[in-house]
Design a protein around this motif. Sequence first.
Motif, PDB file in Angstrom:
ATOM      1  N   ALA A 114      -8.430  -3.023  -6.087  1.00  0.00           N
ATOM      2  CA  ALA A 114      -9.294  -3.973  -6.779  1.00  0.00           C
ATOM      3  C   ALA A 114      -8.514  -4.842  -7.757  1.00  0.00           C
ATOM      4  O   ALA A 114      -8.798  -6.031  -7.917  1.00  0.00           O
ATOM      5  N   ILE A 115      -7.509  -4.270  -8.439  1.00  0.00           N
ATOM      6  CA  ILE A 115      -6.760  -5.001  -9.454  1.00  0.00           C
ATOM      7  C   ILE A 115      -5.686  -5.887  -8.843  1.00  0.00           C
ATOM      8  O   ILE A 115      -5.574  -7.075  -9.156  1.00  0.00           O
ATOM      9  N   TRP A 116      -4.883  -5.322  -7.955  1.00  0.00           N
ATOM     10  CA  TRP A 116      -3.741  -6.045  -7.394  1.00  0.00           C
ATOM     11  C   TRP A 116      -3.899  -6.376  -5.915  1.00  0.00           C
ATOM     12  O   TRP A 116      -3.063  -7.088  -5.361  1.00  0.00           O
ATOM     13  N   GLY A 117      -4.924  -5.842  -5.270  1.00  0.00           N
ATOM     14  CA  GLY A 117      -5.119  -6.145  -3.859  1.00  0.00           C
ATOM     15  C   GLY A 117      -4.080  -5.534  -2.946  1.00  0.00           C
ATOM     16  O   GLY A 117      -3.879  -6.007  -1.824  1.00  0.00           O
ATOM     17  N   LEU A 118      -3.398  -4.473  -3.396  1.00  0.00           N
ATOM     18  CA  LEU A 118      -2.377  -3.828  -2.569  1.00  0.00           C
ATOM     19  C   LEU A 118      -3.022  -3.010  -1.466  1.00  0.00           C
ATOM     20  O   LEU A 118      -4.073  -2.406  -1.648  1.00  0.00           O
ATOM     21  N   ARG A 119      -2.399  -2.965  -0.323  1.00  0.00           N
ATOM     22  CA  ARG A 119      -2.924  -2.204   0.800  1.00  0.00           C
ATOM     23  C   ARG A 119      -2.626  -0.719   0.624  1.00  0.00           C
ATOM     24  O   ARG A 119      -1.571  -0.341   0.148  1.00  0.00           O
ATOM     25  N   ALA A 120      -3.672   0.051   1.014  1.00  0.00           N
ATOM     26  CA  ALA A 120      -3.637   1.502   0.942  1.00  0.00           C
ATOM     27  C   ALA A 120      -3.229   2.083   2.299  1.00  0.00           C
ATOM     28  O   ALA A 120      -3.867   1.703   3.240  1.00  0.00           O
ATOM     29  N   SER A 217       1.772   0.874   2.889  1.00  0.00           N
ATOM     30  CA  SER A 217       0.810   1.182   1.836  1.00  0.00           C
ATOM     31  C   SER A 217       1.493   1.094   0.467  1.00  0.00           C
ATOM     32  O   SER A 217       1.877   2.099  -0.122  1.00  0.00           O
ATOM     33  N   TRP A 218       1.626  -0.120  -0.031  1.00  0.00           N
ATOM     34  CA  TRP A 218       2.257  -0.303  -1.339  1.00  0.00           C
ATOM     35  C   TRP A 218       1.450   0.386  -2.432  1.00  0.00           C
ATOM     36  O   TRP A 218       2.009   0.892  -3.405  1.00  0.00           O
ATOM     37  N   GLU A 219       0.134   0.385  -2.301  1.00  0.00           N
ATOM     38  CA  GLU A 219      -0.686   0.972  -3.368  1.00  0.00           C
ATOM     39  C   GLU A 219      -0.485   2.481  -3.453  1.00  0.00           C
ATOM     40  O   GLU A 219      -0.515   3.059  -4.534  1.00  0.00           O
ATOM     41  N   SER A 220      -0.246   3.136  -2.315  1.00  0.00           N
ATOM     42  CA  SER A 220       0.017   4.581  -2.345  1.00  0.00           C
ATOM     43  C   SER A 220       1.324   4.872  -3.067  1.00  0.00           C
ATOM     44  O   SER A 220       1.420   5.804  -3.877  1.00  0.00           O
ATOM     45  N   ALA A 221       2.340   4.059  -2.776  1.00  0.00           N
ATOM     46  CA  ALA A 221       3.635   4.234  -3.441  1.00  0.00           C
ATOM     47  C   ALA A 221       3.507   3.971  -4.936  1.00  0.00           C
ATOM     48  O   ALA A 221       4.040   4.714  -5.764  1.00  0.00           O
ATOM     49  N   LEU A 226       3.108   5.899 -10.590  1.00  0.00           N
ATOM     50  CA  LEU A 226       2.353   5.961 -11.839  1.00  0.00           C
ATOM     51  C   LEU A 226       2.114   7.398 -12.266  1.00  0.00           C
ATOM     52  O   LEU A 226       2.377   7.773 -13.418  1.00  0.00           O
ATOM     53  N   TYR A 227       1.628   8.226 -11.349  1.00  0.00           N
ATOM     54  CA  TYR A 227       1.380   9.632 -11.663  1.00  0.00           C
ATOM     55  C   TYR A 227       2.674  10.341 -12.083  1.00  0.00           C
ATOM     56  O   TYR A 227       2.684  11.148 -13.021  1.00  0.00           O
ATOM     57  N   HIS A 228       3.752  10.049 -11.375  1.00  0.00           N
ATOM     58  CA  HIS A 228       5.040  10.696 -11.668  1.00  0.00           C
ATOM     59  C   HIS A 228       5.480  10.415 -13.105  1.00  0.00           C
ATOM     60  O   HIS A 228       5.827  11.342 -13.858  1.00  0.00           O
ATOM     61  N   LYS A 237       9.396  14.522 -21.220  1.00  0.00           N
ATOM     62  CA  LYS A 237      10.637  14.456 -20.451  1.00  0.00           C
ATOM     63  C   LYS A 237      11.187  13.041 -20.369  1.00  0.00           C
ATOM     64  O   LYS A 237      12.225  12.810 -19.763  1.00  0.00           O
ATOM     65  N   ARG A 238      10.480  12.087 -20.967  1.00  0.00           N
ATOM     66  CA  ARG A 238      10.925  10.696 -20.939  1.00  0.00           C
ATOM     67  C   ARG A 238      10.615  10.028 -22.271  1.00  0.00           C
ATOM     68  O   ARG A 238       9.635  10.344 -22.927  1.00  0.00           O
ATOM     69  N   LYS A 239      11.469   9.070 -22.631  1.00  0.00           N
ATOM     70  CA  LYS A 239      11.225   8.243 -23.807  1.00  0.00           C
ATOM     71  C   LYS A 239      10.918   6.809 -23.408  1.00  0.00           C
ATOM     72  O   LYS A 239      10.309   6.064 -24.163  1.00  0.00           O
ATOM     73  N   GLU A 240      11.382   6.404 -22.211  1.00  0.00           N
ATOM     74  CA  GLU A 240      11.062   5.087 -21.687  1.00  0.00           C
ATOM     75  C   GLU A 240      10.365   5.257 -20.344  1.00  0.00           C
ATOM     76  O   GLU A 240      10.555   6.268 -19.661  1.00  0.00           O
ATOM     77  N   LEU A 241       9.582   4.269 -19.959  1.00  0.00           N
ATOM     78  CA  LEU A 241       8.704   4.423 -18.808  1.00  0.00           C
ATOM     79  C   LEU A 241       9.036   3.472 -17.683  1.00  0.00           C
ATOM     80  O   LEU A 241       9.309   2.294 -17.898  1.00  0.00           O
ATOM     81  N   GLY A 242       9.002   3.996 -16.465  1.00  0.00           N
ATOM     82  CA  GLY A 242       8.993   3.176 -15.272  1.00  0.00           C
ATOM     83  C   GLY A 242       7.597   3.217 -14.688  1.00  0.00           C
ATOM     84  O   GLY A 242       6.649   3.661 -15.330  1.00  0.00           O
ATOM     85  N   GLY A 243       7.460   2.773 -13.441  1.00  0.00           N
ATOM     86  CA  GLY A 243       6.162   2.806 -12.795  1.00  0.00           C
ATOM     87  C   GLY A 243       5.299   1.601 -13.160  1.00  0.00           C
ATOM     88  O   GLY A 243       5.637   0.822 -14.056  1.00  0.00           O
ATOM     89  N   PRO A 244       4.174   1.431 -12.484  1.00  0.00           N
ATOM     90  CA  PRO A 244       3.309   0.267 -12.693  1.00  0.00           C
ATOM     91  C   PRO A 244       2.440   0.384 -13.938  1.00  0.00           C
ATOM     92  O   PRO A 244       1.203   0.446 -13.860  1.00  0.00           O
ATOM     93  N   MET A 245       3.070   0.422 -15.105  1.00  0.00           N
ATOM     94  CA  MET A 245       2.320   0.588 -16.344  1.00  0.00           C
ATOM     95  C   MET A 245       1.479  -0.644 -16.684  1.00  0.00           C
ATOM     96  O   MET A 245       0.469  -0.532 -17.378  1.00  0.00           O
ATOM     97  N   MET A 246       1.890  -1.807 -16.187  1.00  0.00           N
ATOM     98  CA  MET A 246       1.069  -2.987 -16.430  1.00  0.00           C
ATOM     99  C   MET A 246      -0.251  -2.875 -15.687  1.00  0.00           C
ATOM    100  O   MET A 246      -1.285  -3.338 -16.170  1.00  0.00           O
TER     101      MET A 246
END
Length: 252
Positions: A114-120, A217-221, A226-228, A237-246
């Motif tokens: 819904a937000i980014w339109g990525l395929r599941a 399936s970009w949205e699955s990746a 994000l969960y990771h 275990k982290r001080k800086e973040l990767g993943g789709p935080m936006m």
Amino acid sequence: METSSSSGQLLYGLEDPSVLYLQKKHISNKLLKDGTTHLFKVRRKESKTWDVDIHDNVRYWLDIFGFKGVMDCGKSMKVNNELITALIERWRPETHTFHLPIGEMTVTLEDMQAIWGLRADSHVGYTDWPSKFRDLLGWLPDTKIETKQDGLLITALINQTRIPLGDDLPTYVYIQRARIHALILLGGLILPDTTGCKVPFMWLNAFEDPDEVKNISWESAALSYLYHYLCEASMDKRKELGGPMMLLQLWA
């Protein structure tokens, strides 16, 4: 979580410690004990690409690749590190949900669509990278300046997008440029790592066949990323973040 007491004061703690069994290692445990917290910094590197004019033929192929929703959203808002930190403090690895005053909530594949339109499935594996760069992107990066470990620097990709394209070029030229834009979005916004500055070489494999990219399936990746990162950050275990935080910020 407990929310009240007989005295009417708010209490913060676990009603049943056996359910949230990771509490002793969770960052909220330190917050509850001494009131201290760590402000997480979101890594991203794609912002400059929004200032580049994208040829209509290139945008057509980005749509075919499945990035239309991301492109239509345009340049992301300023990162709200305080909001992201507050969400991480309420993320529970045991359930993969946010524990909020209104109950448990989580980001789903439907939300991402819904937000980014990525395929599941995405393709992995290594090959002759110089040849792959030349064939898929139309340019051979300087391995000493434009690459980092097993990834291509996003700044090098952005510099390539600044080279203007004509209107009567062969189709493969527009496809090559669309791949570059897609890699910037993947490495800088959708699937960034904690460096926030490179795209893993393996993502090139996903773009070998332009007609097959749409089936990935970009949205699955992205949801897995994000969960990771939420789980690792919530367990200190982290001080800086990767993943789709936006995307998480837009969701919130």
